[in-house]
Design an enzyme around this catalytic site. Sequence first.
Site, mmCIF file in Angstrom:
data_model
loop_
_atom_site.group_PDB
_atom_site.id
_atom_site.type_symbol
_atom_site.label_atom_id
_atom_site.label_comp_id
_atom_site.label_asym_id
_atom_site.label_seq_id
_atom_site.Cartn_x
_atom_site.Cartn_y
_atom_site.Cartn_z
ATOM 1 C CE LYS A 1 -6.343 12.759 1.520
ATOM 2 N NZ LYS A 1 -5.068 13.368 1.137
ATOM 3 C CE LYS B 1 -7.478 12.058 -2.157
ATOM 4 N NZ LYS B 1 -6.211 12.651 -1.858
HETATM 5 C C1 PBG Z 1 -1.603 13.500 -0.010
HETATM 6 C C2 PBG Z 1 -2.583 13.044 -1.024
HETATM 7 C C3 PBG Z 1 -3.056 11.737 -1.227
HETATM 8 C C4 PBG Z 1 -3.835 11.780 -2.389
HETATM 9 C C5 PBG Z 1 -3.846 13.107 -2.836
HETATM 10 N N1 PBG Z 1 -3.079 13.873 -1.970
HETATM 11 C C6 PBG Z 1 -2.760 10.464 -0.522
HETATM 12 C C7 PBG Z 1 -3.021 10.340 0.925
HETATM 13 O O1 PBG Z 1 -3.728 11.131 1.544
HETATM 14 O O2 PBG Z 1 -2.460 9.390 1.475
HETATM 15 C C8 PBG Z 1 -4.481 10.591 -3.028
HETATM 16 C C9 PBG Z 1 -4.856 10.739 -4.459
HETATM 17 C C10 PBG Z 1 -5.149 9.452 -5.153
HETATM 18 O O3 PBG Z 1 -5.218 8.366 -4.546
HETATM 19 O O4 PBG Z 1 -5.343 9.504 -6.377
HETATM 20 N N2 PBG Z 1 -2.039 14.172 1.100
#
Ligand code: PBG
Length: 331
Positions: free
Chosen positions: A200, A254
């Site tokens: 991520k 992601k």
């Molecule tokens: C939280 C999380 C996030 C997303 C999914 N879980 C945001 C972040 O890490 O700040 C983002 C999903 C999206 O942008 O559609 N940990």
Amino acid sequence: MNGQFPHTRLRRNRHDDFTRRLVAENRLHVDDLIWPLFVCEGHGVREAIPTMPGQVRVSPDRLAEHVAEAASLGVPALALFPVTPEGKRDANGSEALNPDNLMCRGARALKEAYPHMGLIGDVALDPYTSHGQDGLLGEGGCVLNDESVAILCQMAVLQAQAGFDVIAPSDMMDGRIGAIRTALDGAGLGTTRLMSYAAKYASAFYGPFRGAVGSGALLAGDKKTYQMDPANSGEALREVALDIAEGADMIMVKPGMPYLDVIARVHERFPVPLFAYQVSGEYAMLKAAMDKGWLDADKAMMESLLAFKRAGCNGILTYFAVEAARHLRKQ
Ligand code: PBG
């Protein structure tokens, strides 16, 4: 080559529709789609998210109705995210451990209405912290790893007990997959699956999501000490290898579209079920151009999703899930 006329002409297989269908290497199917949705406090609430046209926040009592079409189209799974009001947030994210929090109430409502739909629970502290970071803060504002993991373990057990079939840790703390697996097994939750947000990235494409769940305005600074640097892809392979060794059942990369190269590398290296999250910013970007008529909505949507299959994904978390399922049904 026979003079200037080649025997092998790749255009022959593109000549007509039936041939193109026969030689297609990848195909999008409704079974590939996971729909992320947002649950908020209140009763009878269904409110638009302005930066994610077509997506809404709904209160637990309206979740079943909200999901009815997805269920009837055969979308296999949902990923739930909570919109925690500021009054329920604190420095330690203690609302995450409330057995009656939005996630648990949402899971109970959805499982009652659609027992056979898969339910994926996001595990990270950012929806519950007053500072918007995914973990506990230590001295100087650094995000504490092992102390945060201890809470994530409790959170995962609580969510699994509330009905989540799959726990998806999105926090990027080191060692959390192994720790959560041990905690789930210790609580008799051996069949609960783990979908790891393994690679991520610290991405600008989460902006609309942070607005939707109300953590964007609260977030001071960034998440670069735990989310990955967009410059790296070899490091993603190390993250994935660790999570598989720690017991992850499924792996996620992601964001999606800007990281197709990472997805392809993971797919080539590891025979593990692989997913991409086409995140809020990707959705917002496409929607904005579609709404202006600059892109053909259906074609751009389907092409963007097929790209994930080509890169090697088994499935995609996408805000387009219902629209894509509708389109697939028509075809
Ligand atoms: C939280 C999380 C996030 C997303 C999914 N879980 C945001 C972040 O890490 O700040 C983002 C999903 C999206 O942008 O559609 N940990």
